[in-house]
Design a protein around this motif. Structure first.
Motif, short mmCIF file in Angstrom:
data_model
loop_
_atom_site.label_atom_id
_atom_site.label_comp_id
_atom_site.label_asym_id
_atom_site.label_seq_id
_atom_site.Cartn_x
_atom_site.Cartn_y
_atom_site.Cartn_z
N LEU A 115 0.60 11.29 -3.26
CA LEU A 115 2.01 11.49 -3.60
C LEU A 115 2.57 12.64 -2.78
N MET A 116 3.48 12.32 -1.86
CA MET A 116 4.10 13.35 -1.04
C MET A 116 5.58 13.46 -1.39
N ALA A 117 6.06 14.69 -1.47
CA ALA A 117 7.47 14.94 -1.77
C ALA A 117 8.19 15.43 -0.52
N ASP B 35 0.81 -1.22 0.00
CA ASP B 35 0.00 0.00 0.00
C ASP B 35 0.84 1.27 0.00
N LYS B 36 2.14 1.13 0.31
CA LYS B 36 3.01 2.31 0.46
C LYS B 36 4.39 1.98 -0.07
N ILE B 37 4.95 2.89 -0.84
CA ILE B 37 6.33 2.74 -1.29
C ILE B 37 7.07 4.05 -1.05
N ILE B 38 8.37 3.94 -0.85
CA ILE B 38 9.24 5.10 -0.69
C ILE B 38 10.24 5.07 -1.83
N ILE C 75 5.84 8.01 -1.25
CA ILE C 75 6.68 9.03 -0.62
C ILE C 75 7.90 9.20 -1.51
N ALA C 76 8.00 10.33 -2.19
CA ALA C 76 9.13 10.61 -3.07
C ALA C 76 10.13 11.48 -2.31
#
Length: 436
Positions: A263-265, A191-194, A231-232
């Protein structure tokens, strides 16, 4: 859970619930404590007669100091050099760095980002980021050629899984197909990748082109639209040192910020290399999220959690270092002097590019693409990199870094123009020695 942490979480959830899904368990529980800090702040405003709250020593109405220490500090008062800085960083530097960020990244125009939180260099900024956002078992997507300290910070200390993709195509550009395949593969499984993006890159010295950067941002947005929280994270340690026209001359953070609610930077940068102050250890961590009704409150909550992570580790970055950087930024000629130093490094990079690709070395190595930063890498054709490194060091007094079985890293940032020919001739001689 601490009540302050709970309140911060409510602010974040109200603005963008997906951010709560991205936070690590530590991140959800982080907060910036009140207690002594808030009581000292109140006393600073109201205790006009006697203030017995400050955890420093004072005398005769000023900061207690040793003359031998102050002799080494010119132009900075004890209040701006010897005292504790806020865990967030000194306000003037945070504001100045944010203002400069917009100047250096024109694509950020119209987007609102957080006020940077100051860390003890970019290395600690990465560690703080990991505290707030990375849980054991989370996947962090990186290229197969990467800075080795990512492994210590993210895998060894935080228990994350590092998932790698091939960095370069055979034609010599960023391998967008490999990147896209890896991102989609990991997004399909969780569900989440970095995704950690490092340009100019360590160890290769490569920065993506404008077209490659746009495609990377598109890929991340597409995955976010598909329902995966992304999370970028941008590690911009060598920002500004760009040597070719077609490279992206701003942070890819500016192309990612605000594109999608999932999408968070996160931008990590610093004075370390940008201002040639490696040992001052002044880094920054800045957030970029899509606009929402309470965006300012969300940013404030994220800043407080991040400052709480700083407070709970090193307390605060050096006040002296921060004041030196701020004073430099406010000095006339600051930008011109940075540009002049950048031209010196550009001349070295161009010379290294010319010499390292000389056909006379073609049987010994090939050169990985590089166009920015401090470094370049060569891929040895028939020689073990570590064996050659030791041979060059012991026989010729030449130091390089070996990476795996085939690659050598050259830091052209620290060699003079006149030494470039001798360096590569010596590497070639070492290869011939080992060939018998």
């Amino acid at each position: 859970m601490n009540e302050i942490a709970r309140q911060l979480n409510e602010e974040i959830a109200q603005g963008n619930g997906h951010l709560m899904e991205m936070l690590s368990e530590v991140g959800k529980n982080l907060f910036f404590p009140k207690g002594i800090l808030s009581q000292s702040a109140e006393a600073k405003q109201k205790a006009h007669r006697i203030n017995a709250t400050i955890g420093i020593a004072k005398e005769e109405g000023g900061i207690m100091r040793l003359p031998s220490v102050m002799d080494s500090i010119e132009g900075l008062a004890p209040e701006n050099s010897l005292t504790y800085a806020p865990s967030f960083g000194i306000p003037g530097l945070r504001s100045a760095w944010k203002e400069a960020m917009y100047e250096k990244n024109p694509s950020l125009a119209g987007a609102e980002v957080s006020l940077p939180v100051v860390a003890c260099g970019i290395t600690q900024a990465i560690s703080v980021m990991a505290d707030v956002w990375v849980d054991p078992g989370d996947v962090v997507i990186l290229p197969n050629m990467m800075w080795g300290n990512y492994n210590l910070i993210l895998s060894v200390r935080k228990g994350a899984t590092l998932s790698k993709y091939n960095l370069f195509t055979e034609a010599g550009g960023f391998d967008l197909d490999a990147f896209q395949a890896k991102v989609k593969e990991e997004a399909a499984a969780r569900d989440k990748i970095i995704v950690l993006l490092n340009f100019p890159q360590n160890p290769t010295g490569y920065t993506v082109t404008k077209a490659e950067a746009a495609k990377i941002a598109d890929i991340l947005e597409e995955v976010a639209k598909g329902g995966t929280n992304v999370i970028a994270v941008t590690d911009d340690a060598y920002f500004g040192l760009f040597y070719e026209e077609d490279v992206l001359k701003e942070s890819i953070f500016s192309l990612i910020t605000g594109r999608h609610e999932r999408l968070m930077a996160i931008k990590m940068d610093g004075a370390t290399k940008e201002d040639y102050v490696w040992g001052l250890r002044v880094g920054f961590l800045t957030y970029g999220i899509p606009a929402c009704d309470n965006q300012a409150a969300v940013y404030e909550a994220l800043e407080k959690k991040t400052a709480g992570a700083v407070r709970g580790s090193v307390s605060n970055a050096s006040h002296l270092s921060q004041s030196i950087v701020l004073k430099a930024m406010q000095t006339e000629g600051y930008a011109a002097s940075k540009e002049a130093k950048g031209e010196i490094l550009k001349a070295r990079a161009n010379k290294v590019a010319e010499v390292s690709r000389d056909p006379k070395y073609a049987d010994a190595w090939s050169v990985y693409p590089f166009n920015s930063g401090y470094f370049m890498c060569i891929r040895l054709a028939n020689t073990d990199a570590e064996t050659l490194r030791l041979h060059l060091l012991d026989t010729y007094g030449v130091g390089l870094i070996s990476l795996g079985a085939t690659d050598l890293r050259v830091a052209f940032s620290c060699i003079e123009l006149d030494d470039v020919h001798e360096l590569f001739d010596t590497i070639y001689k070492g290869v011939q020695d080992l060939a018998g």
